[in-house]
Design a protein around this motif. Structure first.
Motif, short mmCIF file in Angstrom:
data_model
loop_
_atom_site.label_atom_id
_atom_site.label_comp_id
_atom_site.label_asym_id
_atom_site.label_seq_id
_atom_site.Cartn_x
_atom_site.Cartn_y
_atom_site.Cartn_z
N UNK A 1 0.84 -1.17 0.00
CA UNK A 1 0.00 0.00 0.00
C UNK A 1 0.89 1.24 0.00
N UNK A 2 0.60 2.18 -0.88
CA UNK A 2 1.43 3.37 -0.98
C UNK A 2 1.16 4.33 0.18
N UNK A 3 2.07 5.26 0.38
CA UNK A 3 1.94 6.22 1.48
C UNK A 3 0.74 7.15 1.25
N UNK A 4 0.46 7.48 -0.01
CA UNK A 4 -0.69 8.34 -0.30
C UNK A 4 -2.00 7.64 0.06
N UNK A 5 -2.06 6.35 -0.19
CA UNK A 5 -3.25 5.58 0.15
C UNK A 5 -3.40 5.48 1.67
N UNK A 6 -2.30 5.29 2.36
CA UNK A 6 -2.33 5.24 3.82
C UNK A 6 -2.79 6.58 4.39
N UNK A 7 -2.30 7.67 3.82
CA UNK A 7 -2.70 9.00 4.29
C UNK A 7 -4.20 9.21 4.10
N UNK A 8 -4.72 8.81 2.96
CA UNK A 8 -6.15 8.94 2.71
C UNK A 8 -6.96 8.09 3.70
N UNK A 9 -6.51 6.87 3.93
CA UNK A 9 -7.20 5.98 4.85
C UNK A 9 -7.14 6.51 6.29
N UNK A 10 -5.98 7.00 6.71
CA UNK A 10 -5.84 7.55 8.06
C UNK A 10 -6.70 8.80 8.22
N UNK A 11 -6.78 9.64 7.19
CA UNK A 11 -7.63 10.83 7.25
C UNK A 11 -9.09 10.43 7.43
N UNK A 12 -9.53 9.42 6.70
CA UNK A 12 -10.91 8.97 6.81
C UNK A 12 -11.20 8.39 8.20
N UNK A 13 -10.29 7.56 8.71
CA UNK A 13 -10.49 6.95 10.02
C UNK A 13 -10.49 8.03 11.11
N UNK A 14 -9.55 8.96 11.03
CA UNK A 14 -9.50 10.05 12.01
C UNK A 14 -10.74 10.90 11.99
N UNK A 15 -11.25 11.19 10.78
CA UNK A 15 -12.48 11.97 10.65
C UNK A 15 -13.66 11.20 11.23
N UNK A 16 -13.75 9.91 10.92
CA UNK A 16 -14.88 9.10 11.39
C UNK A 16 -14.89 8.98 12.91
N UNK A 17 -13.70 8.89 13.52
CA UNK A 17 -13.63 8.77 14.97
C UNK A 17 -14.15 10.01 15.69
N UNK A 18 -14.13 11.15 15.02
CA UNK A 18 -14.70 12.36 15.61
C UNK A 18 -16.13 12.60 15.14
N UNK A 19 -16.45 12.21 13.91
CA UNK A 19 -17.77 12.49 13.36
C UNK A 19 -18.87 11.69 14.06
N UNK A 20 -18.67 10.39 14.22
CA UNK A 20 -19.73 9.55 14.78
C UNK A 20 -20.11 9.96 16.21
N UNK A 21 -19.15 10.13 17.13
CA UNK A 21 -19.56 10.57 18.48
C UNK A 21 -20.16 11.97 18.49
N UNK A 22 -19.61 12.89 17.70
CA UNK A 22 -20.16 14.25 17.70
C UNK A 22 -21.56 14.27 17.10
N UNK A 23 -21.80 13.47 16.06
CA UNK A 23 -23.15 13.37 15.49
C UNK A 23 -24.13 12.85 16.53
N UNK A 24 -23.74 11.80 17.25
CA UNK A 24 -24.61 11.24 18.28
C UNK A 24 -24.88 12.26 19.39
N UNK A 25 -23.84 12.93 19.87
CA UNK A 25 -24.02 13.89 20.96
C UNK A 25 -24.87 15.08 20.54
N UNK A 26 -24.67 15.55 19.32
CA UNK A 26 -25.47 16.67 18.83
C UNK A 26 -26.92 16.25 18.67
N UNK A 27 -27.13 15.07 18.14
CA UNK A 27 -28.49 14.57 17.95
C UNK A 27 -29.18 14.33 19.29
N UNK A 28 -28.43 13.84 20.25
CA UNK A 28 -29.00 13.50 21.56
C UNK A 28 -29.28 14.74 22.40
#
Length: 79
Positions: A1-28
């Motif tokens: 896996x290339x470094x650019x692909x890893x960067x894209x994957x890490x960006x997505x995972x990092x974003x998701x780790x903040x998006x899902x809890x914040x979405x739940x807390x805002x909705x709740x």
């Protein structure tokens, strides 16, 4: 896996780790003030600001992966 692909994957995972809890807390707990499309938009903005940013860059030693995050000082190299 290339470094650019890893960067894209890490960006997505990092974003998701903040998006899902914040979405739940805002909705709740923000039900009366935020409704409809404002809930995911607000979670998106919060996640974009808080999530770490990853980038692949070409250096003299080859391609390397770097991370910048608002909670860490400076840019860190990922091995």
């Amino acid at each position: 896996m290339s470094k650019k692909t890893k960067a894209l994957l890490y960006n997505f995972i990092g974003f998701a780790l903040f998006f899902l809890p914040s979405y739940y807390l805002i909705q709740r707990y923000g039900g009366l003030t935020l409704t409809g499309y404002f809930i995911p938009i607000t979670a998106f903005v919060i996640s974009t600001i808080l999530a770490p940013k990853f980038q692949a860059a070409q250096t003299r030693d080859g391609e390397k992966l770097f991370m910048k995050w608002m909670f860490l000082k400076g840019v860190k190299e990922i091995k």
